[in-house]
Design a protein around this motif. Structure first.
Motif, short mmCIF file in Angstrom:
data_model
loop_
_atom_site.label_atom_id
_atom_site.label_comp_id
_atom_site.label_asym_id
_atom_site.label_seq_id
_atom_site.Cartn_x
_atom_site.Cartn_y
_atom_site.Cartn_z
N THR A 111 29.61 41.61 104.39
CA THR A 111 29.99 40.21 104.63
C THR A 111 30.28 39.98 106.11
O THR A 111 29.84 38.97 106.69
N VAL A 168 26.22 39.21 98.31
CA VAL A 168 26.97 38.94 99.55
C VAL A 168 26.41 37.63 100.08
O VAL A 168 25.21 37.52 100.33
N SER A 183 32.85 43.99 101.81
CA SER A 183 33.47 43.31 102.96
C SER A 183 32.72 43.63 104.25
O SER A 183 32.58 42.77 105.12
#
Ligand code: NAP
Length: 293
Positions: A17, A37, A14
């Motif tokens: 990202t 990603v 995350s």
């Protein structure tokens, strides 16, 4: 900025990202291949990912993993250049951090330790909070990256102080959660609906972020890992090791460590640390669930 992001686990995926979404030029690497990603380039090794990067950001499991990523075969060290910044968001030993920083700095790059809090949801929403150790100028330079992945960062001092702070923070989470889990177990055994106990806690000074975050997961009996038990156990052991080195006694944490040991033996290491509750339930012969559920 040109960023190499190393480690695409629950948190790292995350975080990388969010760096891409903020417009940074990101190259990722993960030990086990196959993780991607969207919008980021993939490198075959840490050294290849770090090649030409302004910042190398690590988020891997533990102290050994950071050492391997930095100094192992095809490690970041091979690609270190003058002015590059290595940042580490893994939770690892503050003592090893100081050693790693010295070795990185001897190659002309700088090192910032930047462990974080906020768990899986904070990483996904870009609302992490970082506790940072290192040179002011380097911390300023990576400010835009903190902004892309989190909502705030705190400067805790020179290198290693971020990790020292993180251990002091997770020590509290482990103890607060243990208190919460013991309260839920006792109340349930005495016939109180845990949902009602949660509502009461929320209205009193006993309320806490830990209870607010974990309460709903517990009522739904959802122990899928946001923060795996094995990683909280690692952090407890790191805190106890640091305490021993600093001649500090932590009797509460020593007891909680035994519970993590037993919960691990019970097969819970890859579940969320909230699964330590199941051990208390087993001993008490109850299950914490709402009458309404
Ligand atoms: P995770 O999902 O278990 O991911 C661990 C990552 O480390 C994976 O990418 C794994 O690669 C990699 N790794 C493990 N051993 C390695 C090694 N020897 N060499 C290279 N890479 C290695 O863990 P996470 O939840 O993302 O946590 C990452 C770090 O952030 C940990 O230090 C943790 O304590 C800390 N943290 C976690 C949370 C949380 O709520 N989850 C919150 C704050 C801080 P593979 O895919 O190959 O296994």
């Amino acid at each position: 900025m040109r960023v190499a992001f190393l480690g695409l686990g629950i948190m790292g995926h995350s975080m990388a990202t969010n760096l891409v979404k903020a417009g940074h030029e990101v190259t990722v690497w993960n030990r086990t291949p196959g993780k991607i990603v969207e919008g980021a380039a993939i490198a075959p090794t840490p050294a290849a990912a770090a090649q030409g990067a302004e910042v190398v950001w690590m988020c891997v499991a533990d102290t050994d993993a950071v050492e391997q990523v930095l100094f192992g075969a095809d490690g970041v060290e091979q690609s270190l250049t003058q002015g590059m910044i290595v940042a580490d968001s893994s939770t690892i030993s503050p003592f090893s951090t100081v050693k790693f920083a010295e070795r990185v700095r001897s190659k002309g790059a700088d090192y910032v330790d930047a462990p974080m809090t906020g768990s899986k949801i904070g990483a996904a929403n870009g609302t992490l909070i970082f506790m940072v150790g290192g040179n002011e100028a380097s911390i300023d330079r990576i400010g835009p990256l903190f902004a892309a992945m989190g909502k705030k960062y705190f400067r805790m001092g020179d290198v290693g102080k971020g990790q020292a702070t993180k251990l002091a923070m997770n020590l509290q989470i482990a103890l607060i959660f243990e208190g919460f889990a013991e309260a839920l177990t006792l109340a349930t055994k005495l016939g109180v609906d845990p949902q009602k106990l949660l509502a009461l806690i929320d209205a009193t000074m006993v309320k806490s972020g830990v209870v607010e975050y974990k309460g709903p997961f517990i009522l739904h009996r959802d122990f899928t890992p946001n923060f795996p038990l094995r990683l909280m156990h690692k952090d407890i052991l790191l805190a106890l090791e640091a305490a021993k080195e600093a001649r500090v006694k932590l009797p509460g944490l020593e007891t909680v460590e035994e519970i993590y040991e037993m919960a691990t033996e019970d097969g819970n290491r890859d579940l969320d640390y909230a699964a330590t509750l199941t051990l208390l339930e087993k001993w008490a012969g109850v299950q914490v669930k709402s009458e309404a559920a």
